[in-house]
Scaffold this motif. Structure first.
Motif, PDB file in Angstrom:
ATOM      1  N   GLU A  61      -4.491  49.452  54.865  1.00  0.00           N
ATOM      2  CA  GLU A  61      -5.235  48.656  55.259  1.00  0.00           C
ATOM      3  C   GLU A  61      -6.781  48.318  56.363  1.00  0.00           C
ATOM      4  O   GLU A  61      -7.686  48.585  56.803  1.00  0.00           O
ATOM      5  N   GLU A  62      -6.421  49.464  57.108  1.00  0.00           N
ATOM      6  CA  GLU A  62      -7.256  50.022  58.960  1.00  0.00           C
ATOM      7  C   GLU A  62      -8.838  50.206  58.108  1.00  0.00           C
ATOM      8  O   GLU A  62      -9.966  49.741  58.332  1.00  0.00           O
ATOM      9  N   LEU A  63      -8.919  51.145  57.210  1.00  0.00           N
ATOM     10  CA  LEU A  63     -10.023  51.738  56.515  1.00  0.00           C
ATOM     11  C   LEU A  63     -10.943  50.547  55.495  1.00  0.00           C
ATOM     12  O   LEU A  63     -11.561  50.711  55.606  1.00  0.00           O
ATOM     13  N   VAL A  64     -10.088  50.151  54.272  1.00  0.00           N
ATOM     14  CA  VAL A  64     -10.983  49.156  54.235  1.00  0.00           C
ATOM     15  C   VAL A  64     -11.428  47.662  54.928  1.00  0.00           C
ATOM     16  O   VAL A  64     -12.419  47.293  55.250  1.00  0.00           O
ATOM     17  N   GLY A  65      -9.954  47.913  56.113  1.00  0.00           N
ATOM     18  CA  GLY A  65     -11.137  47.002  57.017  1.00  0.00           C
ATOM     19  C   GLY A  65     -12.417  47.025  57.600  1.00  0.00           C
ATOM     20  O   GLY A  65     -13.325  46.548  58.520  1.00  0.00           O
ATOM     21  N   GLU A  66     -12.740  48.777  58.306  1.00  0.00           N
ATOM     22  CA  GLU A  66     -13.299  48.940  58.626  1.00  0.00           C
ATOM     23  C   GLU A  66     -14.840  48.706  58.064  1.00  0.00           C
ATOM     24  O   GLU A  66     -15.569  49.509  58.426  1.00  0.00           O
ATOM     25  N   VAL A  67     -14.474  49.458  56.807  1.00  0.00           N
ATOM     26  CA  VAL A  67     -15.554  50.186  55.929  1.00  0.00           C
ATOM     27  C   VAL A  67     -16.400  48.647  55.113  1.00  0.00           C
ATOM     28  O   VAL A  67     -17.287  48.163  55.067  1.00  0.00           O
ATOM     29  N   LEU A  68     -15.463  47.789  54.921  1.00  0.00           N
ATOM     30  CA  LEU A  68     -15.678  46.859  54.259  1.00  0.00           C
ATOM     31  C   LEU A  68     -15.606  45.402  54.827  1.00  0.00           C
ATOM     32  O   LEU A  68     -15.983  44.218  54.531  1.00  0.00           O
ATOM     33  N   CYS A 108       1.788  40.304  57.464  1.00  0.00           N
ATOM     34  CA  CYS A 108       0.356  39.653  57.483  1.00  0.00           C
ATOM     35  C   CYS A 108      -0.146  39.657  58.243  1.00  0.00           C
ATOM     36  O   CYS A 108      -1.151  39.928  58.212  1.00  0.00           O
ATOM     37  N   GLU A 109       0.308  39.180  59.705  1.00  0.00           N
ATOM     38  CA  GLU A 109      -0.186  39.201  60.634  1.00  0.00           C
ATOM     39  C   GLU A 109      -0.970  40.667  61.053  1.00  0.00           C
ATOM     40  O   GLU A 109      -1.830  40.667  61.550  1.00  0.00           O
ATOM     41  N   ASP A 110      -0.171  41.731  60.616  1.00  0.00           N
ATOM     42  CA  ASP A 110      -0.197  42.552  60.890  1.00  0.00           C
ATOM     43  C   ASP A 110      -1.658  43.281  59.816  1.00  0.00           C
ATOM     44  O   ASP A 110      -2.589  43.613  60.296  1.00  0.00           O
ATOM     45  N   ALA A 111      -1.372  42.844  58.658  1.00  0.00           N
ATOM     46  CA  ALA A 111      -3.246  43.351  57.742  1.00  0.00           C
ATOM     47  C   ALA A 111      -3.871  42.318  57.800  1.00  0.00           C
ATOM     48  O   ALA A 111      -5.164  42.798  57.858  1.00  0.00           O
ATOM     49  N   LEU A 112      -4.053  41.080  58.416  1.00  0.00           N
ATOM     50  CA  LEU A 112      -4.909  40.625  59.406  1.00  0.00           C
ATOM     51  C   LEU A 112      -6.012  41.129  60.447  1.00  0.00           C
ATOM     52  O   LEU A 112      -6.991  41.183  59.766  1.00  0.00           O
ATOM     53  N   ARG A 113      -5.479  41.935  61.205  1.00  0.00           N
ATOM     54  CA  ARG A 113      -5.642  42.635  62.447  1.00  0.00           C
ATOM     55  C   ARG A 113      -5.980  43.204  61.497  1.00  0.00           C
ATOM     56  O   ARG A 113      -8.045  43.800  61.931  1.00  0.00           O
ATOM     57  N   VAL A 119      -7.901  35.778  56.751  1.00  0.00           N
ATOM     58  CA  VAL A 119      -7.902  35.126  55.163  1.00  0.00           C
ATOM     59  C   VAL A 119      -7.900  36.169  54.406  1.00  0.00           C
ATOM     60  O   VAL A 119      -9.086  36.753  54.325  1.00  0.00           O
ATOM     61  N   ILE A 120      -6.542  36.530  53.485  1.00  0.00           N
ATOM     62  CA  ILE A 120      -6.762  37.378  52.279  1.00  0.00           C
ATOM     63  C   ILE A 120      -6.290  36.865  51.311  1.00  0.00           C
ATOM     64  O   ILE A 120      -6.381  35.470  50.809  1.00  0.00           O
ATOM     65  N   ASP A 121      -7.385  37.087  49.742  1.00  0.00           N
ATOM     66  CA  ASP A 121      -7.805  36.425  49.503  1.00  0.00           C
ATOM     67  C   ASP A 121      -6.387  36.222  48.285  1.00  0.00           C
ATOM     68  O   ASP A 121      -5.294  35.315  48.393  1.00  0.00           O
ATOM     69  N   LEU A 122      -5.519  37.586  48.120  1.00  0.00           N
ATOM     70  CA  LEU A 122      -4.794  37.622  47.202  1.00  0.00           C
ATOM     71  C   LEU A 122      -3.181  38.259  47.619  1.00  0.00           C
ATOM     72  O   LEU A 122      -4.020  39.428  47.618  1.00  0.00           O
ATOM     73  N   TYR A 123      -1.713  38.090  47.853  1.00  0.00           N
ATOM     74  CA  TYR A 123      -1.262  38.721  48.434  1.00  0.00           C
ATOM     75  C   TYR A 123      -0.339  38.575  47.782  1.00  0.00           C
ATOM     76  O   TYR A 123       0.401  37.652  47.183  1.00  0.00           O
ATOM     77  N   TYR A 124       0.456  39.940  47.191  1.00  0.00           N
ATOM     78  CA  TYR A 124       1.277  40.680  46.613  1.00  0.00           C
ATOM     79  C   TYR A 124       2.769  40.685  47.438  1.00  0.00           C
ATOM     80  O   TYR A 124       2.629  41.219  47.825  1.00  0.00           O
ATOM     81  N   LEU A 125       3.639  40.227  46.350  1.00  0.00           N
ATOM     82  CA  LEU A 125       5.356  41.036  46.702  1.00  0.00           C
ATOM     83  C   LEU A 125       5.189  42.060  46.524  1.00  0.00           C
ATOM     84  O   LEU A 125       4.631  42.554  44.920  1.00  0.00           O
ATOM     85  N   HIS A 126       4.707  43.248  47.300  1.00  0.00           N
ATOM     86  CA  HIS A 126       4.835  44.551  46.553  1.00  0.00           C
ATOM     87  C   HIS A 126       5.688  45.252  45.718  1.00  0.00           C
ATOM     88  O   HIS A 126       5.747  45.187  44.424  1.00  0.00           O
ATOM     89  N   ALA A 147      -0.653  28.065  55.719  1.00  0.00           N
ATOM     90  CA  ALA A 147      -1.403  28.465  57.297  1.00  0.00           C
ATOM     91  C   ALA A 147      -2.336  28.862  56.923  1.00  0.00           C
ATOM     92  O   ALA A 147      -3.469  28.786  57.892  1.00  0.00           O
ATOM     93  N   GLY A 148      -3.431  29.180  55.690  1.00  0.00           N
ATOM     94  CA  GLY A 148      -4.891  29.415  55.199  1.00  0.00           C
ATOM     95  C   GLY A 148      -5.089  30.574  55.816  1.00  0.00           C
ATOM     96  O   GLY A 148      -6.084  31.407  55.818  1.00  0.00           O
ATOM     97  N   LYS A 149      -3.866  31.729  56.092  1.00  0.00           N
ATOM     98  CA  LYS A 149      -3.311  33.049  56.041  1.00  0.00           C
ATOM     99  C   LYS A 149      -3.372  33.819  54.634  1.00  0.00           C
ATOM    100  O   LYS A 149      -4.532  34.905  54.609  1.00  0.00           O
ATOM    101  N   ILE A 150      -3.296  33.099  53.536  1.00  0.00           N
ATOM    102  CA  ILE A 150      -3.869  34.100  52.321  1.00  0.00           C
ATOM    103  C   ILE A 150      -4.189  32.788  51.479  1.00  0.00           C
ATOM    104  O   ILE A 150      -3.801  31.638  51.361  1.00  0.00           O
ATOM    105  N   ARG A 151      -4.951  32.878  50.546  1.00  0.00           N
ATOM    106  CA  ARG A 151      -5.567  32.074  49.080  1.00  0.00           C
ATOM    107  C   ARG A 151      -4.747  32.000  47.812  1.00  0.00           C
ATOM    108  O   ARG A 151      -4.425  30.645  47.310  1.00  0.00           O
ATOM    109  N   ALA A 152      -3.772  33.027  47.203  1.00  0.00           N
ATOM    110  CA  ALA A 152      -2.910  32.940  46.640  1.00  0.00           C
ATOM    111  C   ALA A 152      -1.917  33.982  46.803  1.00  0.00           C
ATOM    112  O   ALA A 152      -2.205  34.731  47.462  1.00  0.00           O
ATOM    113  N   ILE A 153      -1.394  33.906  45.499  1.00  0.00           N
ATOM    114  CA  ILE A 153      -0.188  34.245  45.855  1.00  0.00           C
ATOM    115  C   ILE A 153       0.178  35.328  44.494  1.00  0.00           C
ATOM    116  O   ILE A 153      -0.124  34.834  43.256  1.00  0.00           O
ATOM    117  N   GLY A 154       0.555  36.371  44.444  1.00  0.00           N
ATOM    118  CA  GLY A 154       0.895  37.698  43.685  1.00  0.00           C
ATOM    119  C   GLY A 154       2.079  38.511  43.420  1.00  0.00           C
ATOM    120  O   GLY A 154       2.726  38.688  44.196  1.00  0.00           O
TER     121      GLY A 154
END
Length: 340
Positions: A61-68, A108-113, A119-126, A147-154
């Motif tokens: 997640e850190e890599l994706v956030g930093e690069v994209l 989710c809070e950790d992922a957003l950071r 906001v995460i567009d699609l958030y899965y229960l892994h 709460a507007g933190k995710i947009r869809a559930i998977g």
């Protein structure tokens, strides 16, 4: 590239699974090389990137956030909760499945950071934590959406019955599951359930963890896998199971040659033609393989060749389960007697 539905989003028919860049297949690539691959995928038009809290215990997640992160408006961002790393008694992180609402909220809070987004567009229960009712875990994710933190559930790696239970709490946009010619369990129920409910079936490991791409051409290649490579613990890559699977590999490669594509492209094209609500997300660490995978969207397979491929690679011809028994017990998918 053809666009397909992923909940309310439109994404390329082939996305990119980011796990390989940080997790599971031995030593990950250098950060600069991983960044180069992600940016090249974006330049090629990929608009669906899939990560998770588990991958590298947050590093992916850190890599994706930093690069994209600077290109956030150009793609659909997907991540996962419910399975992550926590410090053990010795301080080293270990994998846990935890679907409690309070854990989902914190993950989710950790992922957003880490993802550098609001906001995460699609958030899965892994994984479904079987100690927690699926309704409770999905209910917590529904709160995150409100709460507007995710947009869809998977959901990931669940059965049709569990999908329907979850969907009664909140609409499920996608189910992610291993699906390929040699892992056909979604055909036992969840693929059709997704179609009925309007959910996408997102296929991870669509080229059989490299086997259908020719990455393991013989027993020596399997024995040479890095110590941290999860395939070393998978029955299909071991002993008599591996020997049985290698016996049909040359015939499979011959069918790819007849189709005018590579073996990996044959596996991906087969998935794309199987149903319009399937979205494969192959992962790779190599730019050449990325380009090869994306080009599979242009491959059209004749019906007779599809029939011959399915007759060659199926639940009767593939040997060995997807996972070792302890790991398989954590998963809620339907299975064939062979473990496919």
């Amino acid at each position: 590239m053809e666009q397909r539905a992923l909940g309310q989003f439109r994404v390329g028919a082939i996305g990119v699974g980011c796990m390989n860049l940080s997790h599971a297949y031995g030593q990950p690539p250098a950060r600069a090389d991983a960044a180069r691959l992600l940016l090249h995928a974006l330049d090629l038009g990929v608009n669906h990137f899939d990560t998770a809290a588990l991958y590298g215990f947050g590093a992916n997640e850190e890599l994706v956030g930093e690069v994209l992160g600077a290109h956030r408006s150009r793609f659909t961002l997907v991540s996962k909760c419910g399975m992550q790393g926590v410090p053990g008694p010795d301080g080293a992180k270990r994998r846990v499945i935890d679907g409690r609402p309070e854990t989902i909220r914190q993950t989710c809070e950790d992922a957003l950071r880490r993802l550098r987004t609001d906001v995460i567009d699609l958030y899965y229960l892994h994984r479904w934590d079987k100690a927690v009712p699926i309704e409770d875990s999905v209910g917590a994710m529904a709160e995150l959406k409100r709460a507007g933190k995710i947009r869809a559930i998977g959901l990931s790696e669940v059965s049709a019955a569990t999908l329907r239970r979850a969907h009664s709490v909140h609409p499920i946009a996608a189910v992610q599951s291993e699906y390929s010619l040699w892992s056909r369990h979604p055909e036992l129920g969840v693929l059709e359930a997704c179609r009925e409910l309007g959910a996408a079936l997102v296929a991870f490991s669509p080229v059989g963890r490299g086997f259908l791409a020719g990455a393991i051409p013989d027993a020596r290649a399997a024995a040479a896998l890095a110590p941290g490579d999860l395939r070393r613990a998978m029955p299909r890559f071991q002993g008599e199971h591996l020997a049985a699977n290698l016996r049909w590999l040359a015939a499979y490669e011959a069918l790819a040659k007849e189709a005018g594509c590579t073996p990996a492209q044959l596996a991906l094209a087969w998935l794309l033609q199987k149903a319009p609500h399937i979205v494969p997300i192959p992962g790779t660490t190599k730019v050449a393989h990325l380009e090869e995978n994306l080009a599979a969207a242009e491959v059209t397979l004749p019906a007779d060749l599809v029939g011959r491929v399915e007759a060659l690679v199926n639940a009767d011809t593939v040997s060995g389960g997807r996972y070792a028994p302890a790991t398989q017990a954590e998963i809620d998918t339907e299975t064939y007697p062979s473990g496919l």
